[in-house]
Design an enzyme around this catalytic site. Structure first.
Site, mmCIF file in Angstrom:
data_model
loop_
_atom_site.group_PDB
_atom_site.id
_atom_site.type_symbol
_atom_site.label_atom_id
_atom_site.label_comp_id
_atom_site.label_asym_id
_atom_site.label_seq_id
_atom_site.Cartn_x
_atom_site.Cartn_y
_atom_site.Cartn_z
ATOM 1 N N TYR A 195 15.842 -7.596 15.726
ATOM 2 C CA TYR A 195 16.116 -6.199 16.051
ATOM 3 C C TYR A 195 15.238 -5.707 17.197
ATOM 4 O O TYR A 195 14.050 -6.020 17.265
ATOM 5 C CB TYR A 195 15.879 -5.310 14.822
ATOM 6 C CG TYR A 195 16.960 -5.406 13.782
ATOM 7 C CD1 TYR A 195 18.268 -5.009 14.057
ATOM 8 C CD2 TYR A 195 16.677 -5.889 12.512
ATOM 9 C CE1 TYR A 195 19.260 -5.086 13.088
ATOM 10 C CE2 TYR A 195 17.659 -5.969 11.537
ATOM 11 C CZ TYR A 195 18.954 -5.560 11.843
ATOM 12 O OH TYR A 195 19.942 -5.644 10.885
ATOM 13 N N MET B 177 15.252 -6.911 6.749
ATOM 14 C CA MET B 177 15.259 -6.725 5.301
ATOM 15 C C MET B 177 15.342 -8.049 4.563
ATOM 16 O O MET B 177 14.700 -8.237 3.517
ATOM 17 C CB MET B 177 16.427 -5.829 4.888
ATOM 18 C CG MET B 177 16.433 -5.500 3.399
ATOM 19 S SD MET B 177 17.789 -4.407 2.923
ATOM 20 C CE MET B 177 17.329 -2.892 3.764
ATOM 21 N N LYS C 224 -3.822 -4.268 -13.745
ATOM 22 C CA LYS C 224 -2.948 -3.162 -13.348
ATOM 23 C C LYS C 224 -1.954 -3.632 -12.298
ATOM 24 O O LYS C 224 -2.093 -4.720 -11.718
ATOM 25 C CB LYS C 224 -3.795 -2.009 -12.800
ATOM 26 C CG LYS C 224 -4.599 -2.364 -11.571
ATOM 27 C CD LYS C 224 -5.474 -1.211 -11.113
ATOM 28 C CE LYS C 224 -6.285 -1.593 -9.868
ATOM 29 N NZ LYS C 224 -7.110 -0.474 -9.385
ATOM 30 N N ARG D 76 -12.969 10.031 -6.159
ATOM 31 C CA ARG D 76 -11.577 9.801 -6.553
ATOM 32 C C ARG D 76 -11.367 10.337 -7.962
ATOM 33 O O ARG D 76 -10.780 11.392 -8.158
ATOM 34 C CB ARG D 76 -11.267 8.290 -6.465
ATOM 35 C CG ARG D 76 -9.816 7.931 -6.626
ATOM 36 C CD ARG D 76 -9.574 6.458 -6.344
ATOM 37 N NE ARG D 76 -10.308 5.559 -7.238
ATOM 38 C CZ ARG D 76 -10.248 4.223 -7.157
ATOM 39 N NH1 ARG D 76 -9.540 3.638 -6.203
ATOM 40 N NH2 ARG D 76 -10.913 3.475 -8.009
#
Length: 371
Positions: free
Chosen positions: A260, A312, A43, A141
């Site tokens: 940053y 990024m 998956k 779940r």
């Protein structure tokens, strides 16, 4: 850009997937329970490493059963493995029986409503369709409650029941008492389905002392190099290697900040190396903090910490302690691989290895080897 250009010229980083290691991991897991069939959970694009390539490699060495999350993932697997058995863990979408049957996918049915809908569609086309039943033994779940086992057995008379299954909550912690409780609960559920094949073990469950291997093993994370036994050394081979070339280097003075918000300040004259990947590529934005050491990269054989915020498209490394002549523009740096495994990187980023793998970015130049 010219497709014949080197991979490092086309992308900020290179992700190499070793299919030979993937196959070796599958064989190691299968060998721990040779009387059981070893399937593969593929998956989320085979945990981020590429479902089609992974399935082809595994099918070529004898893996014949695969588990996916969604019907769409199942259709992708069916396209490359036409004879494989493919189970859909999210079960039967409402009104989706015709599409699943057409793609020869087997839903993992987790409610009486799903069982009845799948059985009714089978009756409408004149045959019992294969499926698995999932019981909830503690995850809370998806799954049938134990009290519904008898009702499920009645409803499933119109279904070709090929598997009963459940899922461990914390099999990675071998001494957790919940493991024994879940095994006992699963045994109770199975009594309503005598003779039906069973499956309980995920990657970590395969290593439990109780050996609840049953008929089918369902490894996922361990196939791709994750440690199924976190309190012990990793028995699996590394499958993914993430590398990036150095874009530039620079010296900064003590007291200057990096990145940053200026969250990291140099305590000494520091040489920095900038790499062309960041959170836009799925590389974790968190770097250290909360008592965690910062993630590192391997530069000229030495560990160098990431400093400042991950942006990024860029990360910066402190390479001050690497001999100056050994650090240069274009030099390849390893961020994930045999030296820095997925579990270590995850720990240093305050996340889990599953997230590291499944977020591996599409901007990486992907290279498959072996298989």
């Amino acid at each position: 850009m010219n497709e014949t250009a080197p991979a490092e010229a086309r992308a900020g980083a290179i992700l190499t997937i070793d299919l030979t290691a993937l196959v070796a991991n599958w064989r190691r897991l299968a060998a721990r329970a040779s009387a059981s069939e070893c399937a593969a959970v593929v998956k989320a694009d085979a945990y981020g490493l590429g479902a089609e390539a992974s399935v082809r490699a595994l099918a070529a060495v004898g893996c014949r059963t695969f588990f996916v999350a969604t019907a769409g993932e199942g259709e992708r697997i069916r396209a490359v493995a036409p004879r494989a058995i493919v189970y859909v863990l999210e079960g039967l979408p409402r009104g989706g029986a015709r599409a699943l049957a057409a793609a020869r996918l087997r839903p993992v049915l987790a409610s009486l409503e799903e069982i009845r809908e799948w059985g009714a569609f089978g009756r409408s086309i004149g045959r019992r369709l294969p499926a698995a039943l999932q019981f909830d033994t503690g995850m809370n779940r998806l799954g049938l409650a134990l009290r519904d086992a008898e009702a499920a057995a009645i409803a499933a008379q119109d279904v070709d029941l090929t598997l009963t299954m459940s899922h461990f909550v914390c099999a990675q912690w071998t001494d957790d008492p919940r493991n024994a409780r879940q095994i006992a609960a699963f045994e109770e559920a199975r009594r309503a389905f005598p003779g039906a094949p069973a499956s309980l073990c995920n990657s970590s469950g395969i290593f439990l002392a109780q050996q609840p291997h049953y008929d089918v093993l369902r490894p996922g994370y361990a196939l791709y190099g994750g440690n199924p036994t976190p309190s012990a050394p990793n028995p699996m081979l590394s499958v993914a290697r993430l590398e990036a070339p150095i874009l530039a280097t620079r010296w900064i003075e003590a007291g200057e900040s990096v990145g940053y918000d200026g969250v990291w300040t140099a305590a000494r004259p520091t040489r920095l190396a900038t790499l062309g990947l960041g959170y836009g590529d799925g590389f974790p934005a968190a770097v250290g903090g909360a008592g965690r050491p910062a993630p590192e990269a391997i530069v000229a054989g030495r560990r160098c910490p990431i400093v400042g915020r991950v942006s990024m498209d860029f990360v910066m490394l402190d390479v001050t302690d690497v001999p100056e002549g050994a650090v240069y523009r274009g030099q390849t740096v390893e961020l994930l691989g045999e030296t820095i495994g997925v579990d270590e990187l995850a720990l240093r980023c305050g996340t889990i290895g599953y997230e590291i793998l499944t977020r591996l970015g599409r901007r990486y130049e992907r290279v498959y080897i072996g298989g």
